[in-house]
Design an enzyme around this catalytic site. Structure first.
Site, PDB file in Angstrom:
ATOM      1  CE  LYS A  11      -4.024  -2.145   2.221  1.00  0.00           C
ATOM      2  NZ  LYS A  11      -4.995  -2.051   3.358  1.00  0.00           N
ATOM      3  CE1 TYR A  51      -9.429  -2.962   0.311  1.00  0.00           C
ATOM      4  CE2 TYR A  51      -8.526  -1.136  -0.926  1.00  0.00           C
ATOM      5  CZ  TYR A  51      -8.359  -2.203  -0.059  1.00  0.00           C
ATOM      6  OH  TYR A  51      -7.104  -2.506   0.430  1.00  0.00           O
ATOM      7  CG  ASN A 114      -3.740  -2.045   6.905  1.00  0.00           C
ATOM      8  OD1 ASN A 114      -3.593  -1.801   5.707  1.00  0.00           O
ATOM      9  ND2 ASN A 114      -4.800  -2.666   7.387  1.00  0.00           N
ATOM     10  CG  HIS A 117      -5.507  -6.346  -0.265  1.00  0.00           C
ATOM     11  ND1 HIS A 117      -6.753  -6.302   0.308  1.00  0.00           N
ATOM     12  CD2 HIS A 117      -5.539  -7.358  -1.182  1.00  0.00           C
ATOM     13  CE1 HIS A 117      -7.520  -7.237  -0.256  1.00  0.00           C
ATOM     14  NE2 HIS A 117      -6.804  -7.887  -1.163  1.00  0.00           N
ATOM     15  CD  GLU A 128      -8.951  -9.517  -3.417  1.00  0.00           C
ATOM     16  OE1 GLU A 128      -9.857  -9.250  -2.613  1.00  0.00           O
ATOM     17  OE2 GLU A 128      -7.787  -9.808  -3.053  1.00  0.00           O
TER      18      GLU A 128
END
Ligand code: ADP
Ligand code: MG
Length: 140
Positions: A11, A51, A114, A117, A128
């Site tokens: 991320k 998302y 965080n 993913h 995905e």
């Protein structure tokens, strides 16, 4: 245990701090192999689609804004029981609750920023992976 694949994103909080290699090293140490990898700037539409399952959650808009705020590295990971193996090395969503040695405990900034993913099921992993990669871009 079967060799399977999962989908990972490094991320923007991690790319911003130059932690692409540090995150990837953790994945590799956990027995996962990077069989596809591409650094991209996600579009707003890509983030909202990716998302989409979280569309009704209060953090959805902030999460999408975060995901387009800088480069990300989308990856396909391969290994025995890859989905669970990756979830284990990622650690809990909130780094404050993550186990020692996990990516989120060691590297993440916050529950939103965080660092990684990871797909949460085999079915979502397939969806995905196909969202970001063509079959011939994955070389195992
Ligand atoms: P995970 O990434 O561990 O599978 P979720 O699928 O529940 O977690 O959430 C997707 C992402 O949304 C998280 O990784 C995090 O970036 C963000 N997020 C989840 N919960 C919150 C929250 N309470 N506040 C802000 N962001 C959140
Ligand atoms: Mg999730």
């Amino acid at each position: 245990m079967a060799v399977t694949r999962t989908f990972s994103i490094i991320k923007p909080d991690a790319t911003r701090r130059n932690l692409t290699g540090a995150v990837t090293a953790k994945l590799e140490e956990a027995g996962l192999r990077v069989v596809a990898s591409r650094r991209i700037r996600m579009s707003q539409a890509q983030a909202e689609g990716f998302y989409g399952v979280h569309r009704e959650r209060p953090f959805f808009a902030d999460l999408c804004a975060f995901m387009v705020s800088g480069p990300v590295v989308v990856q396909v990971l391969e290994g025995e029981n890859a989905v669970q193996r990756n979830r284990d090395v990622m650690g809990a969503t909130n780094p404050a609750n993550a186990d020692a040695g996990t990516i989120r405990k060691e590297l993440a900034e916050s529950i939103e920023a965080n660092s990684v993913h990871g797909s949460d099921s085999e079915e979502n992993a397939a969806t995905e992976i196909a969202y970001f990669f063509k079959p011939d871009e994955i070389v195992g």
